[in-house]
Design an enzyme around this catalytic site. Structure first.
Site, PDB file in Angstrom:
ATOM      1  N   ASP A  79     -11.207  -1.431 -44.324  1.00 15.72           N
ATOM      2  CA  ASP A  79     -11.195  -0.320 -45.271  1.00 15.72           C
ATOM      3  C   ASP A  79     -10.408   0.829 -44.670  1.00 15.72           C
ATOM      4  O   ASP A  79     -10.323   0.971 -43.448  1.00 15.72           O
ATOM      5  CB  ASP A  79     -12.611   0.137 -45.617  1.00 15.72           C
ATOM      6  N   GLY A  80      -9.826   1.631 -45.550  1.00 17.18           N
ATOM      7  CA  GLY A  80      -9.099   2.822 -45.154  1.00 17.18           C
ATOM      8  C   GLY A  80      -9.540   3.990 -45.998  1.00 17.18           C
ATOM      9  O   GLY A  80     -10.061   3.806 -47.102  1.00 17.18           O
ATOM     10  N   GLU A 112      -5.402   1.761 -45.317  1.00 15.13           N
ATOM     11  CA  GLU A 112      -5.761   0.411 -45.769  1.00 15.13           C
ATOM     12  C   GLU A 112      -4.841  -0.628 -45.125  1.00 15.13           C
ATOM     13  O   GLU A 112      -5.298  -1.678 -44.670  1.00 15.13           O
ATOM     14  CB  GLU A 112      -5.673   0.311 -47.298  1.00 15.13           C
ATOM     15  N   ASP A 132     -16.274   0.758 -44.513  1.00 15.94           N
ATOM     16  CA  ASP A 132     -16.131   2.061 -45.159  1.00 15.94           C
ATOM     17  C   ASP A 132     -16.729   3.167 -44.288  1.00 15.94           C
ATOM     18  O   ASP A 132     -16.120   4.230 -44.121  1.00 15.94           O
ATOM     19  CB  ASP A 132     -16.807   2.045 -46.531  1.00 15.94           C
ATOM     20  N   ASP A 136     -11.038  -3.997 -50.235  1.00 16.50           N
ATOM     21  CA  ASP A 136     -11.335  -3.516 -51.589  1.00 16.50           C
ATOM     22  C   ASP A 136     -10.112  -2.856 -52.213  1.00 16.50           C
ATOM     23  O   ASP A 136     -10.187  -2.263 -53.275  1.00 16.50           O
ATOM     24  CB  ASP A 136     -12.544  -2.577 -51.601  1.00 16.50           C
ATOM     25  N   HIS A 196     -17.871  -0.560 -52.697  1.00 17.62           N
ATOM     26  CA  HIS A 196     -19.109   0.180 -53.000  1.00 17.62           C
ATOM     27  C   HIS A 196     -20.060  -0.616 -53.892  1.00 17.62           C
ATOM     28  O   HIS A 196     -20.637  -0.094 -54.833  1.00 17.62           O
ATOM     29  CB  HIS A 196     -18.772   1.545 -53.600  1.00 17.62           C
TER      30      HIS A 196
END
Length: 157
Positions: A7-8, A46, A137, A71, A127
């Site tokens: 994640d970024g 990301e 995250d 994501d 999420h």
């Protein structure tokens, strides 16, 4: 099978941000990493997270099949589709403009064109209480308290 969650994040876009990477196998964390940056964008972070995942796949987990979970639709589309067209078109997009984040994308391409590359990139929903994604995250946003709470809640070590 190794699952690498990436994640970024960025506040301001550009602004301060970072990326996180979490490796899970058999419901055990095998590796976690994060890096914060002062002036960046969400897409750059990301991409950096996936680059780190690819690096791990070729070093720590070279003998394993790896699923890189992101994501980011942007990153998933790049890795599974757009990057190959861009390379054929001298790194120009469909509008004949140079691809954004080209330095990072060319590094991804170097991995993706390795013979028998051991990674597959898939998109997962963000999420949605997917433990690996929530951990990545928390790392990407520099939230160590959230990271530990997720670890404790899921009995991870």
């Amino acid at each position: 099978m190794i699952y690498i969650y990436t994640d970024g994040s960025s506040k301001g876009n550009p602004g301060p941000g970072g990326f996180g990477v979490v490796v899970l196998k058999d419901n055990t964390i095998k590796y976690s990493y994060y890096k914060q940056n002062e002036n960046t964008t969400n897409n750059k972070e990301e991409l950096k997270a996936i680059l780190h995942a690819f690096y791990l796949s070729q070093t720590m987990f070279k003998e394993e099949d790896c699923i890189v979970c992101t994501d980011s639709s942007y990153c998933c589309n790049i890795c599974n589709d757009w990057i190959f067209s861009w390379a054929k078109n001298n790194w120009k997009n469909s509008k004949k403009k140079t691809v954004e984040n080209l330095d990072l994308i060319q590094q991804l391409y170097n991995y993706l064109t390795i013979d028998f590359f051991n990674c597959q990139v898939i998109r997962i929903p963000g999420h949605q209480n997917i433990v690996g994604n929530e951990l990545a995250d928390a790392l990407a946003t520099g939230n160590k308290v959230k990271f530990q709470k997720i670890m404790d809640k899921n009995n991870l070590s």
